[in-house]
Design an enzyme around this catalytic site. Structure first.
Site, mmCIF file in Angstrom:
data_model
loop_
_atom_site.group_PDB
_atom_site.id
_atom_site.type_symbol
_atom_site.label_atom_id
_atom_site.label_comp_id
_atom_site.label_asym_id
_atom_site.label_seq_id
_atom_site.Cartn_x
_atom_site.Cartn_y
_atom_site.Cartn_z
ATOM 1 N N LYS A 22 -80.314 -13.932 29.838
ATOM 2 C CA LYS A 22 -81.301 -12.851 30.019
ATOM 3 C C LYS A 22 -81.877 -12.451 28.667
ATOM 4 C CE LYS A 22 -79.782 -8.461 30.404
ATOM 5 N NZ LYS A 22 -80.348 -7.493 29.456
ATOM 6 N N ASN A 23 -81.003 -12.270 27.669
ATOM 7 C CA ASN A 23 -81.455 -11.723 26.388
ATOM 8 C C ASN A 23 -82.129 -12.744 25.481
ATOM 9 O OD1 ASN A 23 -80.619 -9.292 27.319
ATOM 10 N ND2 ASN A 23 -78.783 -9.157 26.046
ATOM 11 N N CYS A 117 -81.223 6.103 26.954
ATOM 12 C CA CYS A 117 -80.488 5.084 27.708
ATOM 13 C C CYS A 117 -79.063 5.608 27.884
ATOM 14 C CB CYS A 117 -80.488 3.769 26.916
ATOM 15 S SG CYS A 117 -79.422 2.520 27.613
ATOM 16 N N ARG A 122 -80.632 4.717 21.196
ATOM 17 C CA ARG A 122 -81.375 3.448 21.089
ATOM 18 C C ARG A 122 -82.823 3.659 20.635
ATOM 19 N NH1 ARG A 122 -79.853 -0.395 26.060
ATOM 20 N NH2 ARG A 122 -80.496 -2.003 24.593
ATOM 21 N N ASP A 308 -71.519 -6.338 24.279
ATOM 22 C CA ASP A 308 -71.798 -6.592 25.700
ATOM 23 C C ASP A 308 -70.600 -7.166 26.440
ATOM 24 O OD1 ASP A 308 -75.268 -7.606 25.207
ATOM 25 O OD2 ASP A 308 -74.284 -5.660 25.250
ATOM 26 N N ARG A 400 -79.839 -6.482 37.406
ATOM 27 C CA ARG A 400 -80.731 -6.657 36.255
ATOM 28 C C ARG A 400 -80.233 -7.776 35.353
ATOM 29 N NH1 ARG A 400 -81.483 -1.818 32.694
ATOM 30 N NH2 ARG A 400 -82.606 -3.482 31.660
HETATM 31 C C1 EPZ Z 1 -79.939 -5.868 22.403
HETATM 32 O O1 EPZ Z 1 -80.357 -4.522 22.560
HETATM 33 C C2 EPZ Z 1 -79.490 -6.357 23.771
HETATM 34 N N1 EPZ Z 1 -80.630 -6.300 24.696
HETATM 35 C C3 EPZ Z 1 -78.343 -5.480 24.279
HETATM 36 O O2 EPZ Z 1 -77.910 -6.028 25.511
HETATM 37 C C4 EPZ Z 1 -77.196 -5.569 23.271
HETATM 38 O O3 EPZ Z 1 -76.152 -4.710 23.704
HETATM 39 C C5 EPZ Z 1 -77.688 -5.131 21.893
HETATM 40 O O4 EPZ Z 1 -78.820 -5.947 21.491
HETATM 41 C C6 EPZ Z 1 -76.616 -5.277 20.821
HETATM 42 O O5 EPZ Z 1 -76.178 -6.605 20.766
HETATM 43 C C7 EPZ Z 1 -81.559 -7.302 24.635
HETATM 44 O O6 EPZ Z 1 -81.465 -8.223 23.842
HETATM 45 C C8 EPZ Z 1 -82.677 -7.215 25.623
HETATM 46 P P1 EPZ Z 1 -80.053 -3.212 18.867
HETATM 47 P P2 EPZ Z 1 -81.158 -3.790 21.369
HETATM 48 O O7 EPZ Z 1 -81.445 -2.893 18.471
HETATM 49 O O8 EPZ Z 1 -81.953 -4.786 20.616
HETATM 50 C C9 EPZ Z 1 -79.713 0.939 16.586
HETATM 51 C C10 EPZ Z 1 -77.288 -5.958 27.737
HETATM 52 O O9 EPZ Z 1 -76.289 -5.482 28.260
HETATM 53 N N2 EPZ Z 1 -81.159 0.828 16.343
HETATM 54 O O10 EPZ Z 1 -79.403 -4.434 18.307
HETATM 55 O O11 EPZ Z 1 -81.850 -2.622 21.951
HETATM 56 C C11 EPZ Z 1 -79.366 1.123 18.058
HETATM 57 O O12 EPZ Z 1 -79.440 2.489 18.416
HETATM 58 C C12 EPZ Z 1 -78.023 -5.195 26.676
HETATM 59 O O13 EPZ Z 1 -77.766 -7.109 27.981
HETATM 60 C C13 EPZ Z 1 -81.801 1.822 15.604
HETATM 61 O O14 EPZ Z 1 -81.171 2.778 15.154
HETATM 62 O O15 EPZ Z 1 -79.968 -3.285 20.452
HETATM 63 C C14 EPZ Z 1 -77.959 0.582 18.143
HETATM 64 O O16 EPZ Z 1 -77.045 1.595 17.761
HETATM 65 C C15 EPZ Z 1 -77.441 -3.804 26.517
HETATM 66 N N3 EPZ Z 1 -83.143 1.724 15.384
HETATM 67 C C16 EPZ Z 1 -77.940 -0.540 17.104
HETATM 68 O O17 EPZ Z 1 -79.079 -0.309 16.247
HETATM 69 C C17 EPZ Z 1 -83.888 0.671 15.861
HETATM 70 O O18 EPZ Z 1 -85.118 0.635 15.616
HETATM 71 C C18 EPZ Z 1 -78.072 -1.936 17.690
HETATM 72 O O19 EPZ Z 1 -79.161 -1.915 18.590
HETATM 73 C C19 EPZ Z 1 -83.222 -0.336 16.613
HETATM 74 C C20 EPZ Z 1 -81.859 -0.238 16.843
#
Ligand code: EPZ
Length: 421
Positions: A22-23, A117, A122, A308, A400
């Site tokens: 998916k990702n 979320c 996020r 995850d 999803r």
């Molecule tokens: C991706 O989400 C995945 N989703 C998530 O999978 C996964 O849990 C996550 O990466 C971590 O591996 C997809 O790829 C579609 P991040 P993402 O940006 O990109 C902070 C699932 O279950 N952050 O890596 O949204 C954020 O708050 C889903 O399939 C900022 O502060 O996660 C978090 O604490 C759930 N500012 C950390 O970084 C930003 O601009 C990591 O988030 C961006 C992120």
């Protein structure tokens, strides 16, 4: 809302084929916006988030055709608007992934801010600040990101945090920027690398793939013809079914997967007492009927233990021998499955961002409620190891991210069925 009812107690065994990730599918479908030529993408998983992504591209005027083998052909030449509306973004925050490609190819994007979320705040500040550094004019008002750029300019970006979709948005934006972009502290998840390989297939010039420094030499257009790209297998789906076998003391062989993307998870399963054998595209786990041993994990960006997979290991620890601690360092609120497992008799103490699980022989089935994608999958896993029936509500979360979960688990001998609303 559909529910799943699981009658626990069966030792799972059998073989399963793993679906596409998916990702990886979500950013790669967004990246088709960058191509001047129609593109075909294969091994697409049959998930609600994919349907949402097709709706998102379709409402922009883009032509999408999908065949019975789940290959999607995308032709972005008919695009009529550059918008990701709130109605769609509120159901799938990964819609933010159209921001980079729209801005880079068409110079304009209007993308609804993803709301909050369940698992954490996020924010997308790193996405926005970095695009501004590349020369975009970005105004955030009335819940929307309004972005414009005549042509983005390559530059050096050092990301404050490791962000998967942040890295992906910037990688896509940089492909058509003027000059070279260097992204430091880039995410190294296999899905980020899959996106980079796809972009290079379209004609992008990306080096450093798989490392935390990505260098992108901007090109004028991505116009390679007759490109077909197959999505990499889903490592989290793989890990989830390995836990389904481990938690029921069973044996499973998973095919069409990528063991090399799961080192941290496989190491922990061996520590839990599983016998793991692997080939290039398959993994076999055998518990030899033994109760798993409790393990301690600490989530962190790839290649460390994936957030995850945290909820699934929490479930296994609840029926393991000994005490295991689960520490979540990526998201601030990713233990909502804990209260639900406690209602099934689990002995878990939450201390700040750590769950201390004292394993026991078994759990008791109960009605439980899903709150996010991986938490809901972990409740199904707990139900497999529980005495009696477990009713998991709000399983739209599961749909999803898991392709036909009840069919796949039933293939392994689970007693599970969907109760339509
Ligand atoms: C991706 O989400 C995945 N989703 C998530 O999978 C996964 O849990 C996550 O990466 C971590 O591996 C997809 O790829 C579609 P991040 P993402 O940006 O990109 C902070 C699932 O279950 N952050 O890596 O949204 C954020 O708050 C889903 O399939 C900022 O502060 O996660 C978090 O604490 C759930 N500012 C950390 O970084 C930003 O601009 C990591 O988030 C961006 C992120």
């Amino acid at each position: 809302m559909d529910k799943l009812i699981i009658t626990g107690g069966t030792q799972l065994s059998g073989e399963l084929r793993i679906s596409g990730a998916k990702n990886a599918a979500l950013p790669i479908l967004a990246a088709t916006l960058l191509s001047e030529e129609p593109v075909s993408v294969g091994n697409i998983p049959h998930l609600h988030d994919i349907t949402t992504t097709m709706q998102l591209l379709g409402q922009m005027g883009i032509q999408l055709t999908i065949d019975e083998k789940m290959n999607i052909e995308v032709d972005s030449s008919t695009i009529t608007k550059y918008e990701a509306p709130y109605e769609l973004v509120k159901t799938m925050r990964a819609s933010i992934l159209v921001l980079g490609p729209l801005l880079s190819r068409f110079g304009e994007a209007h993308v609804s801010l993803p709301g909050g979320c369940a698992i954490g705040s996020r924010p997308v500040d790193i996405h926005i600040d970095s695009l501004r550094k590349m020369g975009a004019d970005i105004q955030v008002e009335a819940g929307y990101i309004h972005a414009k750029a005549s042509r983005l300019k390559g530059c050096k970006l050092v990301l404050d945090k490791v962000t998967v979709t942040g890295t992906e948005n910037l990688l896509m934006a940089a492909t058509l920027a003027e000059g070279t972009t260097i992204i430091e502290n880039a995410a190294k998840e296999p899905e980020v690398s899959d996106l980079a390989y796809f972009l290079n297939a379209l004609g992008a010039k990306i080096t450093g793939i798989g490392t935390d420094v990505l260098t992108i030499e901007g090109v004028d257009k991505l116009a390679n013809k007759d490109i077909h790209y197959d999505i990499l297998p889903d490592r989290i789906e793989t890990g989830t079914y390995l836990i389904a076998a481990a938690i029921t003391r069973g044996k499973v062989k998973l095919k069409d997967t990528r063991p090399d993307t799961l080192d941290a998870v496989l190491d922990k399963l061996v520590e839990a007492g599983a016998e793991i054998t692997t080939g290039d595209d398959w993994i076999e786990l055998d518990m030899h009927g033994k109760q798993p041993k409790a393990v301690s994990v600490r989530t962190a960006p790839y290649p460390a233990f994936p957030t995850d997979m945290q909820a699934q290991f929490t479930a296994m620890n609840c029926v393991a021998e000994g005490v295991g601690t689960i520490t979540e360092t990526v998201f601030e609120n990713r233990f909502m499955h804990v209260q639900e497992m406690q209602r099934m008799g689990a002995n878990i103490q939450l201390e700040s961002n750590t769950a201390i699980c004292t394993g026991q022989k078994g759990l008791t089935g109960a009605p439980v409620m899903a709150t996010d994608l991986r938490a809901s999958a972990s409740l199904v896993l707990a139900g497999l190891a529980a005495e009696g029936d477990t009713l998991v509500d709000r399983i739209y979360h599961i749909d999803r991210g898991y392709d036909h979960i009840e069919e796949k688990l039933a293939q392994l001998g689970a007693t599970i069925r969907r109760i339509p609303r």
